[in-house]
Each structure stands twice: as structure tokens, then as C-alpha cells.
Scaffold this motif. Structure first.
Motif, PDB file in Angstrom:
ATOM      1  N   SER A  97       0.829  -1.200   0.000  1.00 11.29           N
ATOM      2  CA  SER A  97       0.000   0.000   0.000  1.00 11.29           C
ATOM      3  C   SER A  97       0.864   1.251   0.000  1.00 11.29           C
ATOM      4  N   LEU A  98       0.301   2.300  -0.557  1.00 17.03           N
ATOM      5  CA  LEU A  98       0.890   3.639  -0.500  1.00 17.03           C
ATOM      6  C   LEU A  98      -0.245   4.643  -0.378  1.00 17.03           C
ATOM      7  N   ARG A  99       0.079   5.797   0.206  1.00 16.19           N
ATOM      8  CA  ARG A  99      -0.894   6.874   0.299  1.00 16.19           C
ATOM      9  C   ARG A  99      -0.282   8.137  -0.304  1.00 16.19           C
ATOM     10  N   LEU A 100      -0.908   8.631  -1.352  1.00 19.28           N
ATOM     11  CA  LEU A 100      -0.470   9.882  -1.973  1.00 19.28           C
ATOM     12  C   LEU A 100      -1.242  11.049  -1.370  1.00 19.28           C
ATOM     13  N   SER A 101      -0.554  12.163  -1.238  1.00 22.15           N
ATOM     14  CA  SER A 101      -1.184  13.397  -0.776  1.00 22.15           C
ATOM     15  C   SER A 101      -0.923  14.500  -1.789  1.00 22.15           C
ATOM     16  N   CYS A 102      -1.859  15.421  -1.875  1.00 16.58           N
ATOM     17  CA  CYS A 102      -1.700  16.579  -2.760  1.00 16.58           C
ATOM     18  C   CYS A 102      -2.206  17.797  -1.998  1.00 16.58           C
ATOM     19  N   ALA A 103      -1.291  18.712  -1.724  1.00 21.31           N
ATOM     20  CA  ALA A 103      -1.630  19.921  -0.986  1.00 21.31           C
ATOM     21  C   ALA A 103      -1.790  21.092  -1.955  1.00 21.31           C
ATOM     22  N   LYS A 112     -10.962   0.213  -8.996  1.00 19.97           N
ATOM     23  CA  LYS A 112     -12.128   0.104  -8.120  1.00 19.97           C
ATOM     24  C   LYS A 112     -11.936  -1.015  -7.105  1.00 19.97           C
ATOM     25  N   GLY A 113     -12.235  -0.696  -5.861  1.00 16.19           N
ATOM     26  CA  GLY A 113     -12.087  -1.678  -4.793  1.00 16.19           C
ATOM     27  C   GLY A 113     -10.686  -1.722  -4.188  1.00 16.19           C
ATOM     28  N   ARG A 114      -9.734  -1.053  -4.828  1.00 16.54           N
ATOM     29  CA  ARG A 114      -8.362  -1.044  -4.306  1.00 16.54           C
ATOM     30  C   ARG A 114      -7.905   0.354  -3.893  1.00 16.54           C
ATOM     31  N   PHE A 115      -8.351   1.368  -4.616  1.00 12.04           N
ATOM     32  CA  PHE A 115      -7.938   2.744  -4.351  1.00 12.04           C
ATOM     33  C   PHE A 115      -9.114   3.529  -3.764  1.00 12.04           C
ATOM     34  N   THR A 116      -8.791   4.484  -2.909  1.00 13.41           N
ATOM     35  CA  THR A 116      -9.805   5.363  -2.332  1.00 13.41           C
ATOM     36  C   THR A 116      -9.314   6.805  -2.358  1.00 13.41           C
ATOM     37  N   ILE A 117     -10.127   7.678  -2.945  1.00 15.31           N
ATOM     38  CA  ILE A 117      -9.811   9.100  -2.957  1.00 15.31           C
ATOM     39  C   ILE A 117     -10.620   9.783  -1.858  1.00 15.31           C
ATOM     40  N   SER A 118      -9.978  10.742  -1.198  1.00  9.91           N
ATOM     41  CA  SER A 118     -10.661  11.499  -0.155  1.00  9.91           C
ATOM     42  C   SER A 118     -10.067  12.899  -0.101  1.00  9.91           C
ATOM     43  N   MET A 122      -3.892   3.774  -1.816  1.00  9.87           N
ATOM     44  CA  MET A 122      -3.727   2.722  -2.810  1.00  9.87           C
ATOM     45  C   MET A 122      -3.363   1.419  -2.101  1.00  9.87           C
ATOM     46  N   ASN A 123      -4.238   0.451  -2.187  1.00  8.98           N
ATOM     47  CA  ASN A 123      -4.025  -0.854  -1.573  1.00  8.98           C
ATOM     48  C   ASN A 123      -3.933  -1.931  -2.643  1.00  8.98           C
TER      49      ASN A 123
END
Length: 115
Positions: free
Chosen positions: A17-23, A64-70, A82-83
């Protein structure tokens, strides 16, 4: 003009997994539709996920089912969790902000998934 700065890319093994951020640099962030796009070598840039100012989300079928945007409007930040990453997810991931008056891109964050 709003500026976008991505972070969180890197190298991960398949299944990880990884988590991307955008500021975003502007306080009007909450009015933007925010999106994550990606571009692999030799391929066109494609939409991965998007989230509207109202919180509605859209995903590419491949994630779909693996990534989540928030989004966190208080912090002017959008995230992409991202999982279950696959080697075919390897790409440069770009953050995008748009509304009727602008369409802005970040510089991108490289995500590499090893098999």
C-alpha cells in the motif's frame, strides 16, 4: 494561481500500500473538483480517481475496490489511498484541480510497484 504539491510516492512490493497526498496553495480548495491521474511510460495520461466539491467520487475500473480518494478541505489536501498494488499500477501520478475557471496540474509523484 493555485499550486499543487504531491507527496507519498515511492517503491513498494506488489500487494503493498501507498498513500499519496496533494496539498493545494489556495483556500478556495473546497470549490475544486480534485483528481488523480497517472501516466506510465509509453502510455497516455489516464484518470485514476476524482472527487467533486460535494464529495462524489469516480474511479477507473482498474482501481475500483483497491484505491480510495478522499479530501480534507480544512487542510486543502486530497489523498489517494492505494491498496493491493500491482506492477501495472507503476506510473507517475499527477494531482489535478479544476473548476470553471482553472485546470491546474501538480508535478507528479512516481509510484513503482515491484513484482
Amino acid at each position: 494561481q493555485v499550486q499543487l504539491v504531491e507527496s507519498g510516492g515511492g517503491l513498494v512490493q506488489a500487494g503493498g500500500s501507498l498513500r499519496l497526498s496533494c496539498a493545494a496553495s489556495r483556500s478556495t480548495f473546497s470549490s475544486y473538483t480534485m483528481g488523480w491521474y497517472r501516466q506510465a511510460p509509453g502510455n497516455q495520461r489516464e484518470l485514476v480517481a476524482a472527487i467533486t466539491s460535494g464529495g462524489s467520487t469516480t474511479y477507473a475500473d482498474s482501481v475500483k475496490g483497491r484505491f480510495t480518494i478522499s479530501r480534507d478541505n480544512a487542510k486543502n489536501t486530497v489523498f489517494l489511498q492505494m491498496n493491493s498494488l500491482k506492477p501495472e499500477d507503476t506510473a507517475v501520478y499527477y494531482c489535478n484541480a479544476r473548476n470553471t475557471a482553472l485546470n491546474v496540474w501538480g508535478r507528479g509523484a512516481l509510484v513503482t510497484v515491484s513484482s
